[in-house]
Write a protein that holds these residues in place. Structure first.
Motif, PDB file in Angstrom:
ATOM      1  N   LEU A  45      70.572  52.027  48.724  1.00 43.08           N
ATOM      2  CA  LEU A  45      70.866  53.366  49.238  1.00 43.08           C
ATOM      3  C   LEU A  45      71.526  53.230  50.594  1.00 43.08           C
ATOM      4  O   LEU A  45      71.022  52.525  51.477  1.00 43.08           O
ATOM      5  N   ILE A  46      72.655  53.889  50.769  1.00 44.28           N
ATOM      6  CA  ILE A  46      73.391  53.875  52.037  1.00 44.28           C
ATOM      7  C   ILE A  46      73.613  55.318  52.464  1.00 44.28           C
ATOM      8  O   ILE A  46      74.117  56.137  51.682  1.00 44.28           O
ATOM      9  N   ILE A  47      73.254  55.633  53.709  1.00 46.30           N
ATOM     10  CA  ILE A  47      73.408  56.986  54.243  1.00 46.30           C
ATOM     11  C   ILE A  47      74.059  56.878  55.619  1.00 46.30           C
ATOM     12  O   ILE A  47      73.637  56.081  56.457  1.00 46.30           O
ATOM     13  N   PHE A  48      75.087  57.695  55.848  1.00 48.63           N
ATOM     14  CA  PHE A  48      75.698  57.842  57.159  1.00 48.63           C
ATOM     15  C   PHE A  48      75.415  59.259  57.656  1.00 48.63           C
ATOM     16  O   PHE A  48      75.680  60.238  56.953  1.00 48.63           O
ATOM     17  N   SER A  49      74.869  59.341  58.842  1.00 47.61           N
ATOM     18  CA  SER A  49      74.588  60.650  59.433  1.00 47.61           C
ATOM     19  C   SER A  49      75.891  61.315  59.858  1.00 47.61           C
ATOM     20  O   SER A  49      76.935  60.657  59.915  1.00 47.61           O
ATOM     21  N   PRO A  50      75.854  62.616  60.172  1.00 56.82           N
ATOM     22  CA  PRO A  50      77.068  63.290  60.648  1.00 56.82           C
ATOM     23  C   PRO A  50      77.667  62.627  61.886  1.00 56.82           C
ATOM     24  O   PRO A  50      78.869  62.726  62.123  1.00 56.82           O
ATOM     25  N   ARG A  51      76.821  61.954  62.681  1.00 52.18           N
ATOM     26  CA  ARG A  51      77.313  61.262  63.872  1.00 52.18           C
ATOM     27  C   ARG A  51      77.724  59.820  63.592  1.00 52.18           C
ATOM     28  O   ARG A  51      78.074  59.094  64.513  1.00 52.18           O
ATOM     29  N   GLY A  52      77.648  59.392  62.343  1.00 51.32           N
ATOM     30  CA  GLY A  52      78.080  58.052  61.971  1.00 51.32           C
ATOM     31  C   GLY A  52      77.001  57.007  62.011  1.00 51.32           C
ATOM     32  O   GLY A  52      77.297  55.816  61.864  1.00 51.32           O
ATOM     33  N   LYS A  53      75.741  57.390  62.185  1.00 51.75           N
ATOM     34  CA  LYS A  53      74.647  56.419  62.214  1.00 51.75           C
ATOM     35  C   LYS A  53      74.304  56.007  60.791  1.00 51.75           C
ATOM     36  O   LYS A  53      74.281  56.823  59.883  1.00 51.75           O
ATOM     37  N   PHE A  57      68.663  51.356  52.496  1.00 52.60           N
ATOM     38  CA  PHE A  57      67.494  50.763  51.848  1.00 52.60           C
ATOM     39  C   PHE A  57      67.984  49.964  50.658  1.00 52.60           C
ATOM     40  O   PHE A  57      68.878  50.387  49.923  1.00 52.60           O
ATOM     41  N   SER A  58      67.383  48.792  50.470  1.00 51.40           N
ATOM     42  CA  SER A  58      67.723  47.950  49.333  1.00 51.40           C
ATOM     43  C   SER A  58      66.475  47.255  48.854  1.00 51.40           C
ATOM     44  O   SER A  58      65.720  46.691  49.660  1.00 51.40           O
ATOM     45  N   SER A  59      66.264  47.282  47.557  1.00 49.57           N
ATOM     46  CA  SER A  59      65.101  46.601  46.985  1.00 49.57           C
ATOM     47  C   SER A  59      65.311  45.096  46.944  1.00 49.57           C
ATOM     48  O   SER A  59      64.358  44.339  46.767  1.00 49.57           O
ATOM     49  N   SER A  60      66.569  44.658  47.070  1.00 44.22           N
ATOM     50  CA  SER A  60      66.892  43.235  47.148  1.00 44.22           C
ATOM     51  C   SER A  60      67.961  43.087  48.226  1.00 44.22           C
ATOM     52  O   SER A  60      68.023  43.899  49.142  1.00 44.22           O
ATOM     53  N   CYS A  61      68.798  42.062  48.099  1.00 47.14           N
ATOM     54  CA  CYS A  61      69.863  41.865  49.082  1.00 47.14           C
ATOM     55  C   CYS A  61      70.945  42.942  48.880  1.00 47.14           C
ATOM     56  O   CYS A  61      71.471  43.111  47.771  1.00 47.14           O
ATOM     57  N   MET A  62      71.279  43.650  49.953  1.00 50.78           N
ATOM     58  CA  MET A  62      72.260  44.734  49.872  1.00 50.78           C
ATOM     59  C   MET A  62      73.621  44.209  49.434  1.00 50.78           C
ATOM     60  O   MET A  62      74.303  44.813  48.592  1.00 50.78           O
ATOM     61  N   SER A  63      74.053  43.073  49.972  1.00 54.38           N
ATOM     62  CA  SER A  63      75.387  42.550  49.647  1.00 54.38           C
ATOM     63  C   SER A  63      75.477  42.148  48.174  1.00 54.38           C
ATOM     64  O   SER A  63      76.491  42.395  47.509  1.00 54.38           O
ATOM     65  N   LYS A  64      74.382  41.551  47.642  1.00 57.81           N
ATOM     66  CA  LYS A  64      74.389  41.181  46.225  1.00 57.81           C
ATOM     67  C   LYS A  64      74.434  42.409  45.327  1.00 57.81           C
ATOM     68  O   LYS A  64      75.122  42.425  44.298  1.00 57.81           O
ATOM     69  N   THR A  65      73.713  43.449  45.719  1.00 57.67           N
ATOM     70  CA  THR A  65      73.737  44.684  44.932  1.00 57.67           C
ATOM     71  C   THR A  65      75.132  45.299  44.940  1.00 57.67           C
ATOM     72  O   THR A  65      75.630  45.784  43.905  1.00 57.67           O
ATOM     73  N   ILE A  66      75.779  45.272  46.106  1.00 54.58           N
ATOM     74  CA  ILE A  66      77.142  45.831  46.196  1.00 54.58           C
ATOM     75  C   ILE A  66      78.111  45.006  45.360  1.00 54.58           C
ATOM     76  O   ILE A  66      78.987  45.559  44.658  1.00 54.58           O
ATOM     77  N   GLU A  67      78.005  43.685  45.405  1.00 52.46           N
ATOM     78  CA  GLU A  67      78.873  42.833  44.588  1.00 52.46           C
ATOM     79  C   GLU A  67      78.657  43.111  43.097  1.00 52.46           C
ATOM     80  O   GLU A  67      79.615  43.162  42.319  1.00 52.46           O
ATOM     81  N   ARG A  68      77.400  43.279  42.730  1.00 55.26           N
ATOM     82  CA  ARG A  68      77.097  43.593  41.325  1.00 55.26           C
ATOM     83  C   ARG A  68      77.722  44.925  40.920  1.00 55.26           C
ATOM     84  O   ARG A  68      78.277  45.064  39.828  1.00 55.26           O
TER      85      ARG A  68
END
Length: 202
Positions: A45-53, A57-68
């Motif tokens: 899960l990726i969330i950017f606030s209105p101010r860009g923050k 959350f990732s149940s495993s490695c975020m980069s591996k999930t994105i690659e998948r």
């Protein structure tokens, strides 16, 4: 006290908007965590606030999930393109089959077959088409005849020039223009040989 249904539109008040963002963000992160634990799912899960923050959350490695995810999207895109290509090829094949069938029918009509059910207008069209084809065939035939005649004239000219050169080498006088054609027509009779009829010389 029962709350009314929240309208799905942008909250105009900045403070209320920030409070709602914080509450729903935390709820969303909690739901993502629960889903990953209860169902053994790979959640990112990726969330950017209105101010860009950034909140993630990732149940495993975020980069591996994105690659998948990227690999999966690429495979689906290729499959979609392949299905679209196959559909296009199928449509082209059907269109070509129809055109081929029409050409076969037209060919049979030009050969004189299958004319029993043709109306007079269609028969007239077939006749006109045959006449146009004959005109083109005769024109091509005449063109080939003219080209062959020109080639023969060129060959005749070259042979006469070669004959004149050979006569000059042998010391013979050149043929007069009026006698060139007669010479060509009689050359089979004017061939000199060493054969003679009579008793052998002693």
């Amino acid at each position: 006290m029962v709350r009314g249904k929240t309208q799905m539109k942008r909250i105009e008040n900045a403070a209320s908007r920030q409070v709602t963002f914080s509450k729903r963000r935390n709820g969303l992160l909690k739901k993502a965590f629960e889903l990953s634990v209860l169902c053994d799912a790979e959640v990112a899960l990726i969330i950017f606030s209105p101010r860009g923050k950034l909140y993630e959350f990732s149940s495993s490695c975020m980069s591996k999930t994105i690659e998948r995810y990227q690999k999966r999207s690429k495979d689906q895109g290729l499959n979609g393109k392949s299905e679209g290509t196959n559909q296009h090829v199928k449509e082209d094949t059907q269109s070509l089959e129809k055109k081929l069938e029409l050409l076969e029918v037209s060919k049979r009509k030009l050969l004189g077959d299958g004319l029993e059910l043709c109306p007079i207008d269609e028969l007239q069209q077939v006749e006109n088409q045959l006449e146009r084809s004959l005109t083109k065939i005769r024109a091509r035939k005449n063109q080939l005849f003219r080209e062959q005649i020109e080639q023969l004239r060129e060959q005749e000219k070259c042979q006469l020039e070669e004959n004149a050169k050979l006569r000059a080498k042998c010391g013979l006088p050149p043929l007069h223009p009026s006698s060139k054609q007669r010479e060509v027509n009689r050359r089979s009779l004017d061939v000199e040989t060493e054969l003679f009829i009579g008793p052998p010389k002693r």
